[in-house]
Write an enzyme that holds these catalytic residues in place. Structure first.
Site, PDB file in Angstrom:
ATOM      1  N   ARG A  36     -35.815 -16.053  35.350  1.00  0.00           N
ATOM      2  CA  ARG A  36     -36.477 -17.090  34.602  1.00  0.00           C
ATOM      3  C   ARG A  36     -36.419 -18.548  35.621  1.00  0.00           C
ATOM      4  NH1 ARG A  36     -31.601 -17.443  30.035  1.00  0.00           N
ATOM      5  NH2 ARG A  36     -29.910 -16.852  31.641  1.00  0.00           N
ATOM      6  N   TYR A  39     -18.921 -11.480  27.046  1.00  0.00           N
ATOM      7  CA  TYR A  39     -19.805 -12.317  27.327  1.00  0.00           C
ATOM      8  C   TYR A  39     -19.824 -13.431  26.226  1.00  0.00           C
ATOM      9  CZ  TYR A  39     -25.059 -12.385  27.503  1.00  0.00           C
ATOM     10  OH  TYR A  39     -26.482 -12.689  27.721  1.00  0.00           O
ATOM     11  N   ARG A  66     -22.345  -8.967  36.629  1.00  0.00           N
ATOM     12  CA  ARG A  66     -23.692  -9.326  37.446  1.00  0.00           C
ATOM     13  C   ARG A  66     -23.469 -10.860  37.693  1.00  0.00           C
ATOM     14  NH1 ARG A  66     -27.584  -6.066  38.584  1.00  0.00           N
ATOM     15  NH2 ARG A  66     -29.175  -7.232  37.803  1.00  0.00           N
ATOM     16  N   ARG A 112     -37.802 -14.144  13.617  1.00  0.00           N
ATOM     17  CA  ARG A 112     -37.779 -15.127  12.460  1.00  0.00           C
ATOM     18  C   ARG A 112     -39.088 -14.994  11.782  1.00  0.00           C
ATOM     19  NH1 ARG A 112     -36.162 -19.698  15.519  1.00  0.00           N
ATOM     20  NH2 ARG A 112     -33.962 -19.475  15.210  1.00  0.00           N
ATOM     21  N   ASP A 129     -20.238 -17.085  24.632  1.00  0.00           N
ATOM     22  CA  ASP A 129     -20.773 -18.415  24.819  1.00  0.00           C
ATOM     23  C   ASP A 129     -19.757 -19.594  25.042  1.00  0.00           C
ATOM     24  OD1 ASP A 129     -23.446 -17.495  25.020  1.00  0.00           O
ATOM     25  OD2 ASP A 129     -23.551 -17.381  22.805  1.00  0.00           O
ATOM     26  N   ARG A 168     -28.422 -11.102  20.059  1.00  0.00           N
ATOM     27  CA  ARG A 168     -28.013 -12.510  20.132  1.00  0.00           C
ATOM     28  C   ARG A 168     -29.531 -13.119  19.941  1.00  0.00           C
ATOM     29  NH1 ARG A 168     -24.328 -14.004  24.310  1.00  0.00           N
ATOM     30  NH2 ARG A 168     -25.962 -15.458  25.314  1.00  0.00           N
ATOM     31  N   GLU A 172     -34.234 -17.974  39.017  1.00  0.00           N
ATOM     32  CA  GLU A 172     -33.163 -17.261  38.821  1.00  0.00           C
ATOM     33  C   GLU A 172     -33.148 -16.026  39.260  1.00  0.00           C
ATOM     34  OE1 GLU A 172     -31.330 -18.816  35.021  1.00  0.00           O
ATOM     35  OE2 GLU A 172     -30.211 -16.921  34.853  1.00  0.00           O
TER      36      GLU A 172
END
Ligand code: UDP
Length: 372
Positions: free
Chosen positions: A285, A353, A254, A181, A355, A177, A305
């Site tokens: 996070r 999962y 989860r 770069r 998005d 995911r 979190e």
């Protein structure tokens, strides 16, 4: 008892998109949700004038022009671009893995060629260990993508906190995911389109449900037979194992717990998302919500979190992508196939999962398929 063309169980994005399309086609639609509000996990709560992503940060991004045009026909989006920062024991790294990350990790690295050479050197052992086969799990995949320094500082401990499992027990696609770069580009996503709805996600939700009948605080599973009888077709977006009363066993999820705090400062961390990638920090996070909308409020709201295993009574967030759960899901999916009037959709209904854009795309496709 009123009879509806569509009874939609769950008011997240799948249900909302489907409800919107069905109302456009002048169908009779009832949406029920067991929570006290609409929107599922994209719901925001206002605190200090700031939209707080109550069920975790949601950043809309997509490559699908049809989906982008669809959401933009409902609400305008701002120019938010996700550029999270990773904090490893006080060292800060840009994400996703890009030239800024590489230069910070290895100060002698300045050019893409140097970065590539460094990563090649960093992954030698992992590639050799594969002996020509494909990476089988997240650990092998990550080591082969970015090498050991990045794996150990930015991936391993974060992933294990998030999923509660060793990286060698998780599928490789999870790490795919994340872009890698060789440019100085901190945009977390490769997608063409990205942003946050102006005014927040609740505006999107409210407009999608504008014309449907909605009832909150209603638990479908408490009176399944009654609700099934109310719709010609039922769109069920709750957990698929719960629908079947866990007859084949329980799927694992989860879940995420948030510790939200108002702080008396206008800018706490200078960015919306900071990932804590070390094991010792108990949370994964910290989200500073105002930055999603370029907020200029006097105070700020942050959420720490924490990721944990799901237990009954908690909100499930993420399907667990390991072999046991995937096999069990396939068995439930086979039962679902045989249903005559029930369609299962969304992250929980399809144990996927997903998005946000993919959920919308799936709901649009389902709607279109049913019109043929
Ligand atoms: N990940 C990581 N370090 C990070 C951020 C992500 O190792 O700082 C890994 C982790 O395994 C995670 C996956 O990348 O599960 C996908 O991250 P993403 O941000 O897409 O997760 P989500 O936003 O869906 O929680």
């Amino acid at each position: 008892m009123t009879h509806y063309d569509y009874l939609i169980v769950g008011s997240g994005l799948y249900g909302a998109t489907f409800a919107y399309k069905a109302k456009l086609a002048s169908k009779k639609v009832l949406v029920i949700d067991k929570r006290s509000h609409l929107g599922g996990n994209i719901y925001c709560e206002e605190l200090e004038g700031i939209n707080v992503h109550k069920y975790g940060a949601h950043i809309f991004h997509t490559n699908n022009k049809k989906v982008w045009d669809f959401v933009n026909s409902i609400v305008e989006f701002n120019r938010y671009t996700n550029c999270p920062v990773a904090n490893y024991k006080g060292e800060l790294y840009n994400l996703p893995f890009n030239m800024n990350t590489f230069n910070r990790m290895w100060p002698e690295v300045h050019t893409p060629a140097q970065a590539q050479a460094k990563i090649d050197e960093q992954k030698v052992e992992a590639v050799a260990a594969l002996g020509g086969r494909e990476p089988q799990n997240l650990e092998e995949q990550a080591l082969c993508l970015v090498g050991k320094d990045i794996f150990y500082k930015l991936i391993k401990e974060y992933t294990e906190k998030q999923w509660g499992r060793d990286c060698s027990e998780l599928p490789s696609f999870i790490i795919k995911r994340l872009p890698v770069r060789f440019t100085y580009d901190n945009n977390y996503f490769n997608d063409l389109y990205q942003g946050i709805p102006i005014g927040g996600y609740n505006v999107l939700t409210e407009r999608l449900f504008e014309k449907a009948d909605v009832q909150t605080g209603v638990d479908f599973l408490e009176d399944k037979e009654k609700y099934l009888a109310m719709g010609e077709t039922v769109i069920y977006t709750g957990a698929i194992d719960a629908f079947y009363d866990y007859a084949l066993g329980k799927l694992e999820y989860r879940t995420v717990r948030f510790e939200t705090e108002v702080l008396d400062t206008d800018n706490y961390q200078g960015v919306a998302v900071v990932n804590y990638t070390d094991r010792e920090t108990p949370y994964t996070r910290v989200i500073e919500h105002k930055h999603f909308e370029f907020g200029t409020q006097k105070k700020t709201v942050i959420s720490r979190e924490y990721s944990t295993d799901w237990k009954e009574g908690m909100e499930p967030y993420y399907p667990v992508n390991d072999v046991r759960n995937q096999e069990l899901y396939q068995k439930y999916a086979a039962l679902a196939e045989k249903e005559e009037k029930v369609i299962f959709g969304g992250r929980l209904g399809e144990y996927k999962y997903y998005d946000m854009d993919k959920v919308i795309e799936a709901a649009l496709n389902q709607w279109e398929k049913m019109q043929r």
